[in-house]
Design a protein around this motif. Structure first.
Motif, PDB file in Angstrom:
ATOM      1  N   VAL A 202      23.164  45.284 -29.279  1.00 36.59           N
ATOM      2  CA  VAL A 202      24.218  44.551 -29.989  1.00 36.59           C
ATOM      3  C   VAL A 202      25.371  45.523 -30.190  1.00 36.59           C
ATOM      4  CG1 VAL A 202      24.852  43.257 -32.051  1.00 36.59           C
ATOM      5  CG2 VAL A 202      22.534  43.042 -31.091  1.00 36.59           C
ATOM      6  N   ILE A 203      26.495  45.190 -29.558  1.00 42.06           N
ATOM      7  CA  ILE A 203      27.674  46.057 -29.549  1.00 42.06           C
ATOM      8  C   ILE A 203      28.776  45.418 -30.383  1.00 42.06           C
ATOM      9  CG2 ILE A 203      29.446  47.122 -28.084  1.00 42.06           C
ATOM     10  CD1 ILE A 203      27.424  46.919 -25.764  1.00 42.06           C
TER      11      ILE A 203
ATOM     12  N   GLY B 288      37.068  43.689 -38.517  1.00 49.40           N
ATOM     13  CA  GLY B 288      37.303  42.566 -37.625  1.00 49.40           C
ATOM     14  C   GLY B 288      36.553  42.659 -36.310  1.00 49.40           C
ATOM     15  N   THR B 289      35.517  43.478 -36.257  1.00 52.51           N
ATOM     16  CA  THR B 289      34.743  43.576 -35.032  1.00 52.51           C
ATOM     17  C   THR B 289      33.851  42.356 -34.872  1.00 52.51           C
ATOM     18  OG1 THR B 289      32.982  44.820 -36.129  1.00 52.51           O
ATOM     19  CG2 THR B 289      34.707  46.101 -35.032  1.00 52.51           C
ATOM     20  N   LYS B 290      33.451  42.112 -33.627  1.00 56.28           N
ATOM     21  CA  LYS B 290      32.567  41.000 -33.303  1.00 56.28           C
ATOM     22  C   LYS B 290      31.333  41.558 -32.609  1.00 56.28           C
ATOM     23  CE  LYS B 290      33.164  38.183 -29.657  1.00 56.28           C
ATOM     24  NZ  LYS B 290      33.694  37.091 -28.818  1.00 56.28           N
ATOM     25  N   PRO B 291      30.137  41.245 -33.111  1.00 60.78           N
ATOM     26  CA  PRO B 291      28.926  41.708 -32.430  1.00 60.78           C
ATOM     27  C   PRO B 291      28.611  40.827 -31.224  1.00 60.78           C
ATOM     28  CG  PRO B 291      28.338  40.517 -34.428  1.00 60.78           C
ATOM     29  CD  PRO B 291      29.849  40.573 -34.372  1.00 60.78           C
ATOM     30  N   VAL B 292      28.340  41.450 -30.091  1.00 58.25           N
ATOM     31  CA  VAL B 292      27.918  40.734 -28.890  1.00 58.25           C
ATOM     32  C   VAL B 292      26.654  41.401 -28.359  1.00 58.25           C
ATOM     33  CG1 VAL B 292      30.274  39.994 -28.310  1.00 58.25           C
ATOM     34  CG2 VAL B 292      29.368  42.100 -27.329  1.00 58.25           C
ATOM     35  N   ALA B 293      25.834  40.620 -27.663  1.00 58.17           N
ATOM     36  CA  ALA B 293      24.561  41.128 -27.164  1.00 58.17           C
ATOM     37  C   ALA B 293      24.597  41.250 -25.639  1.00 58.17           C
ATOM     38  CB  ALA B 293      23.431  40.203 -27.586  1.00 58.17           C
TER      39      ALA B 293
END
Length: 100
Positions: A48-49, A58-63
């Motif tokens: 998860v980045i 304001g970051t968004k976690p993506v897998a």
């Protein structure tokens, strides 16, 4: 950053304690995010980045699959990873939500 002389991590080092917080770079050596946490390990694991935002706000976690990241240590011993994903591709992914 020239990654050619960096030491790749071996399988025993691919643990959450070592990987979490690692800076992620794309193939053109642009910083694209930070590894927040992992789910599972090995070929079936997921990274998860945190992408986007400014100074962590304001970051968004993506897998992404853990296998899409090449983890290594630089001359100072800092862990980071290189991926073929671009920042735009990562930012276009759906937001990851951990199951509760």
């Amino acid at each position: 950053m020239d990654h050619t002389n960096h030491v790749r991590l071996d399988a025993a080092e691919l643990t959450p304690a070592v990987l979490e917080g690692a800076t992620i770079y794309d193939a053109a050596d642009n910083e694209v995010g930070t590894l927040d946490h992992v789910h599972g390990m090995g070929a079936g694991g997921t990274a998860v980045i945190d992408v986007g935002g400014f100074l962590g706000i304001g970051t968004k976690p993506v897998a992404v699959p853990l296998g899409d990241l090449d983890f290594m240590r630089d001359e100072d011993g800092d862990v980071h990873a290189v991926t073929t994903w671009t920042k735009d591709q990562l930012e276009a992914m759906p937001e990851h939500h951990d199951a509760e």
